[in-house]
Design a protein around this motif. Structure first.
Motif, mmCIF file in Angstrom:
data_model
loop_
_atom_site.group_PDB
_atom_site.id
_atom_site.type_symbol
_atom_site.label_atom_id
_atom_site.label_comp_id
_atom_site.label_asym_id
_atom_site.label_seq_id
_atom_site.Cartn_x
_atom_site.Cartn_y
_atom_site.Cartn_z
ATOM 1 N N TYR A 133 0.837 -1.198 0.000
ATOM 2 C CA TYR A 133 0.000 0.000 0.000
ATOM 3 C C TYR A 133 0.873 1.251 0.000
ATOM 4 C CZ TYR A 133 -3.731 -3.233 1.184
ATOM 5 O OH TYR A 133 -4.626 -4.275 1.165
ATOM 6 N N LEU A 134 0.593 2.141 -0.922
ATOM 7 C CA LEU A 134 1.320 3.403 -1.009
ATOM 8 C C LEU A 134 0.705 4.399 -0.034
ATOM 9 C CD1 LEU A 134 3.489 5.110 -2.428
ATOM 10 C CD2 LEU A 134 1.730 5.778 -4.094
ATOM 11 N N VAL A 135 1.513 4.883 0.898
ATOM 12 C CA VAL A 135 1.049 5.827 1.915
ATOM 13 C C VAL A 135 1.644 7.196 1.619
ATOM 14 C CG1 VAL A 135 1.061 6.396 4.370
ATOM 15 C CG2 VAL A 135 0.814 4.013 3.637
ATOM 16 N N GLY A 136 0.807 8.235 1.683
ATOM 17 C CA GLY A 136 1.272 9.579 1.368
ATOM 18 C C GLY A 136 1.434 10.454 2.594
ATOM 19 N N ASP A 137 2.165 11.541 2.434
ATOM 20 C CA ASP A 137 2.308 12.563 3.464
ATOM 21 C C ASP A 137 1.561 13.814 3.014
ATOM 22 O OD1 ASP A 137 3.928 10.978 5.065
ATOM 23 O OD2 ASP A 137 5.772 11.673 4.107
ATOM 24 N N LEU A 138 0.996 14.530 3.962
ATOM 25 C CA LEU A 138 0.256 15.741 3.623
ATOM 26 C C LEU A 138 1.168 16.946 3.437
ATOM 27 C CD1 LEU A 138 -2.884 15.480 5.936
ATOM 28 C CD2 LEU A 138 -2.601 14.736 3.564
ATOM 29 N N ALA A 189 -7.521 21.838 -11.085
ATOM 30 C CA ALA A 189 -6.397 21.301 -11.855
ATOM 31 C C ALA A 189 -5.107 21.216 -11.049
ATOM 32 C CB ALA A 189 -6.167 22.156 -13.104
ATOM 33 N N ASN A 190 -5.026 21.951 -9.941
ATOM 34 C CA ASN A 190 -3.751 22.057 -9.234
ATOM 35 C C ASN A 190 -3.804 21.608 -7.775
ATOM 36 O OD1 ASN A 190 -1.772 23.652 -11.166
ATOM 37 N ND2 ASN A 190 -3.790 24.604 -11.385
ATOM 38 N N SER A 191 -4.849 20.912 -7.390
ATOM 39 C CA SER A 191 -4.971 20.445 -6.009
ATOM 40 C C SER A 191 -4.775 18.935 -5.935
ATOM 41 C CB SER A 191 -6.351 20.803 -5.437
ATOM 42 O OG SER A 191 -6.526 22.200 -5.380
ATOM 43 N N ASP A 192 -4.093 18.494 -4.886
ATOM 44 C CA ASP A 192 -3.936 17.060 -4.636
ATOM 45 C C ASP A 192 -5.152 16.498 -3.905
ATOM 46 O OD1 ASP A 192 -1.087 16.724 -5.546
ATOM 47 O OD2 ASP A 192 -0.790 18.242 -3.984
ATOM 48 N N VAL A 193 -5.745 17.322 -3.058
ATOM 49 C CA VAL A 193 -6.932 16.946 -2.289
ATOM 50 C C VAL A 193 -7.942 18.073 -2.434
ATOM 51 C CG1 VAL A 193 -7.844 16.337 -0.016
ATOM 52 C CG2 VAL A 193 -5.495 15.700 -0.623
ATOM 53 N N ILE A 194 -9.212 17.723 -2.617
ATOM 54 C CA ILE A 194 -10.264 18.732 -2.752
ATOM 55 C C ILE A 194 -11.348 18.456 -1.722
ATOM 56 C CG2 ILE A 194 -12.069 19.670 -4.255
ATOM 57 C CD1 ILE A 194 -10.261 18.904 -6.634
ATOM 58 N N THR A 195 -11.779 19.501 -1.027
ATOM 59 C CA THR A 195 -12.847 19.362 -0.045
ATOM 60 C C THR A 195 -13.891 20.442 -0.278
ATOM 61 O OG1 THR A 195 -13.352 19.311 2.332
ATOM 62 C CG2 THR A 195 -11.553 20.739 1.649
#
Length: 215
Positions: A133-138, A189-195
């Protein structure tokens, strides 16, 4: 004029008596699970988000004087019907700001850190499979916030503490220069996470669909 010597307030949706009664104080009787006879004499209603307050509910409450929503959304309250009966609908802005913002970040962390599948690995005694599993950092990632009200602003503050870059889009809010973007399309277009932190209206319904993910 009320038919009762005390004012009856009913809860429409799960709202515990031990939370509401101390706030109402004397002179009020709170009914947590109202029967039709309670609705008939009730002068106030405290309404949870999932409860649909339509014309039939209004008709069942001839003495109703005010509707209080536990939150800010009113999309399930027939506002035209309330207006025609001169019944104010009030909301509780700010009451859930921290809870929703923290819940938002709990979800972001859950997805970024793959907490769901990794927790299952631990439970099954298969921690050695975690490399699958690939785990990311914020830190260093970009968070796009659509809707910069109380909750959106609080989410931005938390994101900044995590070392994230923040973009925000809202046609009505004053957005700090460091978060402002030229357009919603740029944010997408430029966000890794959208809320999203928007009220559900005719203008916002369907705002994010297949076309948004193609930007």
């Amino acid at each position: 004029m009320s038919k009762t010597s005390t004012q009856i307030i009913v809860g429409l949706g799960p709202i515990a008596t031990e939370i509401v009664a101390p706030i109402l104080g004397s002179g009020f009787v709170y009914v947590e699970n109202p029967a039709p006879k309670d609705l008939e004499v009730a002068e106030g209603a405290i309404v949870r988000a999932a409860f649909e307050f339509n014309k039939s509910v209004f008709d069942s409450m001839p003495n109703l004087k005010v509707i209080a929503r536990t939150g800010v959304g009113t999309e399930l309250v027939d506002l035209d019907e309330a207006d025609s009966r001169n019944i104010p609908v009030i909301i509780t802005p700010g009451s859930n700001t921290n809870a929703v913002a923290e819940g938002t970040f709990a979800q972001i962390l859950h997805l970024s850190k793959r907490l769901g599948p990794l927790t299952k690995l631990v439970s099954a005694g298969n921690w050695n499979e975690r490399t699958n599993y690939l785990v990311g950092d914020l830190e260093g990632q970009t968070l796009g916030i659509i809707g910069y009200g109380r909750i959106g602003a609080r989410v931005a503050k938390i994101a900044s503490a995590f070392g994230m870059k923040v973009f925000a889009s809202d046609p009505f809010a004053v957005i700090p220069n460091e978060f402002s973007v030229e357009s919603l399309e740029y944010l997408l277009a430029n966000s890794d996470v959208i809320t999203l932190h928007l009220p559900l209206t005719d203008q916002t319904h369907g705002l994010i669909g297949e076309s948004a993910f193609k930007v």
